[in-house]
Structure formats: C-alpha cells, structure tokens
Design an enzyme around this catalytic site. Sequence first.
Site, PDB file in Angstrom:
ATOM      1  N   THR A 151      -7.948  -2.500 -12.148  1.00 17.86           N
ATOM      2  CA  THR A 151      -7.309  -1.254 -12.355  1.00 17.86           C
ATOM      3  C   THR A 151      -7.850  -0.692 -13.767  1.00 17.86           C
ATOM      4  OG1 THR A 151      -5.398  -1.956 -11.451  1.00 17.86           O
ATOM      5  CG2 THR A 151      -5.261  -0.003 -12.811  1.00 17.86           C
TER       6      THR A 151
ATOM      7  N   LYS B   4      -9.380   0.645  -8.867  1.00 22.59           N
ATOM      8  CA  LYS B   4      -8.093   1.499  -8.743  1.00 22.59           C
ATOM      9  C   LYS B   4      -8.144   2.162  -9.994  1.00 22.59           C
ATOM     10  CE  LYS B   4      -3.183   1.033  -8.929  1.00 22.59           C
ATOM     11  NZ  LYS B   4      -2.122   0.176  -8.384  1.00 22.59           N
TER      12      LYS B   4
ATOM     13  N   LYS C   8      -6.386   4.996 -12.359  1.00 24.35           N
ATOM     14  CA  LYS C   8      -5.156   5.688 -12.687  1.00 24.35           C
ATOM     15  C   LYS C   8      -5.637   7.345 -13.040  1.00 24.35           C
ATOM     16  CE  LYS C   8      -1.990   2.441 -12.669  1.00 24.35           C
ATOM     17  NZ  LYS C   8      -0.851   2.177 -11.672  1.00 24.35           N
TER      18      LYS C   8
ATOM     19  N   ASP D  34      -4.410   6.046  -8.317  1.00 23.20           N
ATOM     20  CA  ASP D  34      -2.921   6.040  -8.275  1.00 23.20           C
ATOM     21  C   ASP D  34      -2.404   6.933  -9.325  1.00 23.20           C
ATOM     22  OD1 ASP D  34      -0.553   5.236  -8.490  1.00 23.20           O
ATOM     23  OD2 ASP D  34      -0.846   3.103  -9.282  1.00 23.20           O
TER      24      ASP D  34
ATOM     25  N   ASP E 217       4.384   3.923  -3.407  1.00 27.79           N
ATOM     26  CA  ASP E 217       4.618   2.833  -4.078  1.00 27.79           C
ATOM     27  C   ASP E 217       6.153   2.939  -4.922  1.00 27.79           C
ATOM     28  OD1 ASP E 217       4.883   0.918  -6.143  1.00 27.79           O
ATOM     29  OD2 ASP E 217       3.401   1.650  -7.470  1.00 27.79           O
TER      30      ASP E 217
ATOM     31  N   LYS F 104       5.574  -4.751  -4.009  1.00 24.33           N
ATOM     32  CA  LYS F 104       5.691  -5.600  -5.419  1.00 24.33           C
ATOM     33  C   LYS F 104       6.889  -6.458  -5.497  1.00 24.33           C
ATOM     34  CE  LYS F 104       3.090  -1.985  -8.001  1.00 24.33           C
ATOM     35  NZ  LYS F 104       3.312  -0.688  -9.070  1.00 24.33           N
TER      36      LYS F 104
ATOM     37  N   CYS G 127       1.268  -5.702  -7.852  1.00 19.76           N
ATOM     38  CA  CYS G 127       2.019  -6.110  -9.275  1.00 19.76           C
ATOM     39  C   CYS G 127       2.242  -5.216 -10.149  1.00 19.76           C
ATOM     40  CB  CYS G 127       1.122  -7.121  -9.702  1.00 19.76           C
ATOM     41  SG  CYS G 127      -0.353  -6.733 -10.557  1.00 19.76           S
TER      42      CYS G 127
ATOM     43  N   ASP H  77      -4.015  -5.931  -5.074  1.00 21.43           N
ATOM     44  CA  ASP H  77      -4.092  -5.448  -6.590  1.00 21.43           C
ATOM     45  C   ASP H  77      -3.108  -6.509  -7.338  1.00 21.43           C
ATOM     46  OD1 ASP H  77      -4.201  -3.988  -8.911  1.00 21.43           O
ATOM     47  OD2 ASP H  77      -2.648  -2.473  -8.399  1.00 21.43           O
TER      48      ASP H  77
END
Length: 327
Positions: free
Chosen positions: A125, A148, A150, A175, A224, A246, A274, A296
């Site tokens: 991430t 990934k 943000k 994300d 999510d 998660k 996670c 992830d």
Amino acid sequence: MTRRLAVREESWPLAAVFAISRGAKTAAQVIVAEISDGRATGRGEAVPYARYGQTPAGEIAAIEALRPDLEAGLDRRGLQNRLPAGAARNALDCALWDLEAKVAGVPAWALAGRRRLDPVKTCLTLSLDTPEKMAEAARAAARRPMLKLKIGGADDLDRVIAVREAAPRTRLIVDANEALDFEALRRLAPELARLEVKMIEQPLPAQADEALEGYESPVLLCADESLHTRADLSRCVRRYGAVNIKLDKTGGLTEALALAAEARAVGLQIMAGCMVATSLAMAPTMILAQGAEVVDLDGPLLLARDREPGLTYQGSLILPPPPELWG
C-alpha cells in the site's frame, strides 16, 4: 480445566506516516487477547477502528465483560452471539482458534478444513500523498507484483498517472476509503481503466453506495467499508464485483470464512485485507487468503518493527506463519 484470560493494548510505531482520505497516523494501536488453559495459550490481535465507533478502551471493556464465561469455557462458536462483529470479537475468536489448534496438536488451517497452507503474494500500500511523493514510493517498489494506492483528493488522477509512469509493469488497484461521490467516480473510472487499474476499492461512502446499482463500471469495484458480515452480502452483490474481507470487520476468522464461502457462491471476487497491525493479526488471515484474487496483508511492512517471531516476507511473498506466532 480452568482458563485464564489476559487482554492488553499495544502501540506499534510505523516506519512513516500512513495517510488515507480520512486521516493519518504514526502508530498502530492494537489489542491483544490471550486465553490459557494450563496446557497452551492462544493469542489474537485486533485493531479498534474509530470509523466504526471503536476505541481500545471500549473493546477491552467488551472483552472483560465476557471474562467469567471465557474462563468457564466459552468456545468460538458460542462467542459469535455474545459480541457484535468488530475488534473485540476478532481478538477473542482468533485466540480461541489458536488455543484449539495448539491443544489439538494440529494446524489451524487443518481445523478450517484446508488441505494445506500455501504462501501468498501481497500487494503493498502507498500512503496518500502528493503525486510526486507517491511516484517516488512507487518507483522504489516497482518490482512488486501489485501496488495499492490510497486516493481521495482533487489530484487523484495525477497521482495514479504518476504512479503508473513510475511503475509501468506493476498491477495497480486504488482505494478511495469512501472519499468520492458518484459523479467523481463516473469521471475518474474511465481514466483509471485507461491506466490499467484493476480495481477501485470503496469509492463511495457506505451509506451512499446504492448509487452503484445499475452502474456498469469499466473497473472492478470492491466493497470494503460497505461489507462487514454475511448480513451485508445481499446489498453488496448488487453494487460490487468484489469484497474486501477483514477479520476486524467480520469479528474474527470464523465469520470471515463463512462470509468468503457465501460471497464466492454469489459470484463475488475475494480480497483478503487487513488493518495496519503486526504479524499476529495477519497470521489468521493467511487461511482466508488461500485462493483470494487479491491479498492485502502488508500491515507489518508498514511498521518500524514487527513482533518476534513474525511472518516471513520474501519481497511480496508471505510464508505460512510459524506455530510460535499463531495457529
């Protein structure tokens, strides 16, 4: 045999500030539950999350309220109806899985009905930052198979373009952590498709994602914050093509495995995700991650240091957890 419960809060410094659309942090605040029966001790780690109204003190209080029943022998099946899905139940559920495996002398993955536990590859991430800073981070990680990003601001497209130029061969997912509105998504998604982004995770606020019904996104959408337990599946299947499962949302591995099975049955792809935490929180999710389209589990890679023993990361490859860690 009488059990004993211990629960505590721990703080694990991050290697760098970790930022998403709703804020930033410099440490992972976790709770750890331990359940001993005189023969073995099971451990579970969870992350109380303010987005869901949780605090470490509140989750520890919820665990302490169950102390008499846990010490009298409450098992993880009985636990499911005693606490709501969330961090407190996750810490206890994973501790009970670990204890059950250690007492039985078999791996937790075998208790879960798996024939084996294979290594998995995690994405890495990239924290929300300026396009230039995110490109710099991407360039350093360009050999990893998946990144990934943000996102969640006016410069989102510039961020993705910068990262794509810095890591031209790496698979990308983004994300938004609920930061977009529907019109912003409609404008951004075709551009992300052109940049070969494979997935957009939680573009809209969970309470507003009904706008996705009937929308044919050019990029796979993944729930999510909109998905916690099986109770949310009927809504998500009409709005998303994938779900990020998660353990801190499902309230442990028990519900996570049941959720994954039902999600697959209705045609959804699985992302095993996670919170930012240590290897103790990642280890149970390794069972869930078997066969997941996206993994992830990079939490420990974001820490200044991990607990010992921890998971072994060989680049992006995560080896199965040693029994001294969990399971």
